[in-house]
Motif scaffolding. Structure first.
Motif, mmCIF file in Angstrom:
data_model
loop_
_atom_site.group_PDB
_atom_site.id
_atom_site.type_symbol
_atom_site.label_atom_id
_atom_site.label_comp_id
_atom_site.label_asym_id
_atom_site.label_seq_id
_atom_site.Cartn_x
_atom_site.Cartn_y
_atom_site.Cartn_z
ATOM 1 N N LEU A 107 -14.270 10.993 -31.314
ATOM 2 C CA LEU A 107 -13.645 9.915 -30.310
ATOM 3 C C LEU A 107 -14.049 10.248 -29.241
ATOM 4 C CD1 LEU A 107 -10.286 12.100 -31.787
ATOM 5 C CD2 LEU A 107 -10.763 9.312 -32.162
ATOM 6 N N LYS A 108 -15.584 10.403 -28.932
ATOM 7 C CA LYS A 108 -16.047 10.964 -28.121
ATOM 8 C C LYS A 108 -15.335 10.971 -26.410
ATOM 9 C CE LYS A 108 -19.345 7.600 -29.562
ATOM 10 N NZ LYS A 108 -20.732 8.163 -29.704
ATOM 11 N N LEU A 109 -14.636 12.388 -26.881
ATOM 12 C CA LEU A 109 -13.773 13.295 -25.699
ATOM 13 C C LEU A 109 -14.536 13.339 -25.145
ATOM 14 C CD1 LEU A 109 -10.708 13.503 -27.483
ATOM 15 C CD2 LEU A 109 -11.135 11.520 -26.185
ATOM 16 N N GLU A 110 -15.213 13.517 -23.899
ATOM 17 C CA GLU A 110 -16.635 14.882 -22.854
ATOM 18 C C GLU A 110 -16.011 14.805 -22.663
ATOM 19 O OE1 GLU A 110 -19.314 11.987 -21.017
ATOM 20 O OE2 GLU A 110 -19.507 10.782 -22.189
ATOM 21 N N LEU B 287 -22.499 15.752 -19.854
ATOM 22 C CA LEU B 287 -22.741 14.513 -21.174
ATOM 23 C C LEU B 287 -22.383 13.814 -21.396
ATOM 24 C CD1 LEU B 287 -19.812 16.922 -23.040
ATOM 25 C CD2 LEU B 287 -22.328 16.965 -23.791
ATOM 26 N N ASP B 288 -22.742 13.203 -21.831
ATOM 27 C CA ASP B 288 -23.772 11.451 -22.315
ATOM 28 C C ASP B 288 -22.848 10.759 -23.801
ATOM 29 O OD1 ASP B 288 -23.068 8.331 -21.520
ATOM 30 O OD2 ASP B 288 -25.869 8.404 -20.941
ATOM 31 N N LEU C 13 -14.441 18.498 -24.456
ATOM 32 C CA LEU C 13 -15.863 19.080 -24.502
ATOM 33 C C LEU C 13 -16.052 20.144 -23.814
ATOM 34 C CD1 LEU C 13 -17.863 16.275 -26.301
ATOM 35 C CD2 LEU C 13 -16.482 18.873 -27.649
ATOM 36 N N ARG C 14 -16.382 19.960 -22.394
ATOM 37 C CA ARG C 14 -16.680 19.944 -21.346
ATOM 38 C C ARG C 14 -15.697 21.538 -20.934
ATOM 39 N NH1 ARG C 14 -20.196 19.932 -18.089
ATOM 40 N NH2 ARG C 14 -18.720 20.128 -15.971
#
Length: 128
Positions: A45-48, A64-65, A51-52
């Motif tokens: 889902l690209k939940l930066e 993160l990118d 994740l961090r």
């Protein structure tokens, strides 16, 4: 994700009762495996931010990118979850993904630590 849609972590449960509450901050992961599954779903889902927030401060990257990442995550298989004590665990998994139409697999043994009642991803070792 759409309401009622199965979670991408491979649990077989709807996202709304699986990784969704973890991603929204409503709940924290009860095990290292649950955290690892939620982190996989966060990559999908690209939940930066998630994740961090779940990466241990000692190994967390400065940024993160994921927006620039064109990986398409295809599936997750958890092979082992070992918790030798209350604050340490490992999870072995294989994640399949595709980049530019080409299939890949990531086989990793991830290390986790629990601090103040919360699990954090520390680091991973790539396996053959």
């Amino acid at each position: 994700m759409k309401p009622g849609e199965l979670c991408s972590c491979g649990s077989g449960k709807p996202y709304a009762v699986c990784c969704g509450p973890l991603h929204s901050g409503e709940k924290t992961a009860s095990t290292a495996e649950a955290l690892m599954r939620s982190r996989y779903a966060a990559y999908v889902l690209k939940l930066e931010d998630y994740l961090r927030a779940t990466w241990h401060a000692s190994t967390r990257p400065s940024e993160l990118d994921l927006a620039a990442d064109d990986s398409k995550w295809l599936g997750l298989e958890v092979r082992a979850h070992v918790q030798p004590d209350e604050t340490h665990a490992t999870v072995e998994f294989v994640a399949r993904y595709r980049v530019a139409g080409r299939g890949h697999r990531l086989h990793e043994l991830s290390r986790f630590v629990r601090e103040d009642g919360r699990w954090f991803y520390v680091a991973g070792e790539f396996l053959a």
